[in-house]
Enzyme design. Structure first.
Site, PDB file in Angstrom:
ATOM      1  N   ASP A   1       6.403  -0.891   3.959  1.00  0.00           N
ATOM      2  CA  ASP A   1       6.464  -1.282   2.546  1.00  0.00           C
ATOM      3  C   ASP A   1       7.641  -0.522   1.952  1.00  0.00           C
ATOM      4  O   ASP A   1       7.678   0.713   2.009  1.00  0.00           O
ATOM      5  CB  ASP A   1       5.182  -0.888   1.809  1.00  0.00           C
TER       6      ASP A   1
ATOM      7  N   ASP B   1      -2.895 -11.297  -0.312  1.00  0.00           N
ATOM      8  CA  ASP B   1      -3.410 -10.032  -0.851  1.00  0.00           C
ATOM      9  C   ASP B   1      -4.776 -10.291  -1.510  1.00  0.00           C
ATOM     10  O   ASP B   1      -4.863 -10.344  -2.740  1.00  0.00           O
ATOM     11  CB  ASP B   1      -2.424  -9.466  -1.897  1.00  0.00           C
TER      12      ASP B   1
END
Ligand code: 1PR
Length: 552
Positions: free
Chosen positions: A245, A404
């Site tokens: 990330d 998500d």
């Protein structure tokens, strides 16, 4: 010979191939025009292709490449086809029944049977050389495949092709055997991507360029039978993916970060974005540890610059020079407007990433919008979503959907229009029915669409793979949400990557054995140095799971 000519019919991403050839010390000359006099100078010609068969073949034909390719082959100089570049040498493919083929190989490609396995086949597989090995293809190594259509071997096909002079290396996917590579005289072609197959793949390209046929070990008969055995380490492996990330911290540096439940700020230490290292160096480290893929998620995707100057493009460029496994990039793959007002389509954004060395793009927020539109349009796409435009241009295998979701408990199945499951883990109100609500913008906004509905719509729109995060589990080190993974595996046929919650090698084992995950992703446990990718793989191997161990 230091120049390698590569036919460029703008089918997919040639950056990875260029990087691989340059890494081997050659120069690459892309040939975009069939009349380019450069073509006459070619001593080694590579014909790559990805995506839709008809699209690649039509491009070859409409740009006038058929005659020069035939002339080149007739001259006896070596040609190598890769992926769809192998396929177009066949008579045709059921993918594009009216397109025909160049007809060097008397066989027609067909789609894998998806009733028994996920399609496309995505991952590292062994080759089974039926007789002769060629160009150092090594049955003890793994090569990276990504395709839905293949030269399936059944009946007398193998004998027939062999009597026509072809040497064949087969591979097995589920119960189907197919052509992994084929060789006759000066023609050599691979269904797999050698440029994405680590050191094993680089060796194959190098051997082809040198026209070197090293002698390698062959399978013993006992090992051949092991190939049929689920407990041997041959055949399609489980993939281990390292995920980075990435975002800028408050000082403006691009860093790899990781939080829990998507909160990446330090709880102490001034509340800065947690800095776990530099993206390019960390990707290289995971490649060396044996990661089968590396994923970069640009988690804020904020830009105060034109998209072409986005720092993530440079991260991809630098990484792809030395990392020869598939690279995925996500975050901000959508239609955007540059600071000067220029509009850039999601397809153009994806193209910039592919040209920088990405092999797949991952779409989060826009996939949710696309799925919502799909349902409001009577379960049909209108051709405009990034999923549709990118998969049409680059193939479904290049489009990953990053989901998500968050668990939402309800009293009854009818309390939501979205598909629910009965969970083994009731909440504190003892409710044991839940659904998985999709979110956008990095979990900041929840939408009224479940993960079941989302993934089905995205598959129908042309996505090739699901990257299944889970906000409840993210950064928890408590293992994957296996119920979530099994729920999505029931919804779609495309491969599913389990993500969020991995804290130790046992969690990967659970992911593979107790859910149908096709790949498992880890982030924090690798970044914090708790385990290496190699340690995870060594453990999985001991538990009888197939993994690629010949890392770099
Ligand atoms: O919406 O298309 O621009 O894409 C944004 C992308 O950024 C999405 O893929 C979304 O998942 C990701 N993202 C946005 N915010 C965050 C955040 O953490 N604040 N990261 C974020 C999501 C999920 C995984 C993570 C696993 C494994 N990260 O990639 O690495 O949960 O972690 P673990 O092994 O440590 O548990 P768009």
């Amino acid at each position: 010979m230091s120049v390698v000519h590569v036919i460029d019919v703008e089918s997919g991403n040639l950056q990875s191939l260029t990087n691989a050839i340059e890494h081997l010390g050659y120069e690459v000359q892309l040939v975009k025009d069939a009349n380019d006099p450069e073509l006459n100078k070619a001593e080694r010609l590579i014909l790559p292709g990805v995506g839709n068969y008809g699209h690649v073949l039509d491009n070859i034909l409409s740009r006038g490449f058929e005659t020069p390719i035939r002339k080149y082959i007739a001259s006896g100089k070596p040609l190598m086809g890769i992926c769809v570049g192998l396929q177009v040498l066949f008579n045709g493919s059921t993918e594009s029944p009216t397109s025909g083929g160049l007809k060097f190989v008397n066989h027609t490609l067909s789609r894998f049977n998806d009733a028994e396995k996920p399609v496309p086949e995505i991952g590292w597989n062994s080759v089974i050389p039926s007789e002769d090995l060629f160009f150092g293809l090594d049955p003890y190594k793994r090569y990276y495949f990504v395709h839905s259509f293949a030269g399936i071997i059944s009946g007398d096909k193998e004998t027939e092709l062999k009597s026509a002079g072809w040497s064949i290396a087969k591979a097995k996917y589920g119960s189907e055997e197919f052509i992994a590579a084929i060789h006759k005289d000066n023609i050599f072609a691979t269904q797999f991507h050698p440029e994405k197959s680590g050191v094993a793949g680089l060796q194959v390209i190098n051997n082809f360029l040198k026209q070197d046929n090293p002698t390698l070990p062959k399978y013993a008969d006992t090992e051949k039978t092991l190939l049929m055995n689920d407990y041997s380490n041959y055949g399609l492996t489980r993939r281990i993916i390292a995920c980075l990330d990435v975002r800028t911290n408050d000082k403006g540096d691009l860093v790899v970060t990781k939080g829990d439940q998507y909160d990446v700020r330090e709880k102490s230490d001034g509340n800065d974005v947690r800095n776990l290292g530099k993206p390019v160096q960390m990707a290289q480290k995971y490649y060396e540890q044996g990661a089968d893929e590396v994923t970069f998620l640009n988690i804020t995707s904020f830009r105060d610059c034109p998209v072409k100057d986005t720092p993530m493009l440079e991260v991809l460029r630098q990484t792809a020079k030395n990392v020869f496994v598939p690279l995925t990039v996500g975050g901000g793959i959508k239609d955007i407007t540059d600071p000067d007002g220029t509009k850039i389509s999601a397809l153009e954004v994806a193209t910039l990433y592919f040209r920088s060395g990405a092999d797949k793009v991952s779409i989060g927020t826009d996939a949710v919008y696309a799925a919502e539109k799909y349902y409001s349009n009577g379960s049909q796409g209108d051709g405009t979503s990034p999923i549709e435009t990118i998969s049409k241009a680059y193939g479904a295998q290049a489009v990953v959907i990053s989901v998500d979701p968050k668990r939402v408990y309800v009293k009854n199945h009818t309390d939501t229009k979205n598909k629910t499951i009965k969970t083994k883990y009731p909440n504190d109100k003892n409710e044991d029915i839940c659904w998985y609500q999709c979110t956008i913008k990095g979990g900041r906004e929840s939408r009224d669409i479940g993960v079941w509905e989302l993934t089905k719509a995205c598959e129908a729109l042309g996505a090739g793979e699901i990257l299944l995060n889970c906000i409840d589990k993210d950064g928890s080190n408590s293992g994957y949400d296996l119920e979530l993974i099994n729920h999505v595996k029931e919804a779609v046929k495309i491969p599913v990557i389990a993500s969020s919650g991995a804290g130790n090698p046992q969690h990967f084992e659970e992911g593979f054995k107790m859910s149908g995950a096709d790949a498992c992703l880890g982030a924090g446990m690798f970044h914090r140095g708790e385990y290496t990718v190699k340690e995870v793989k060594d453990y999985l191997l001991k538990q009888g799971l197939k993994v690629r161990v010949d890392s770099t």
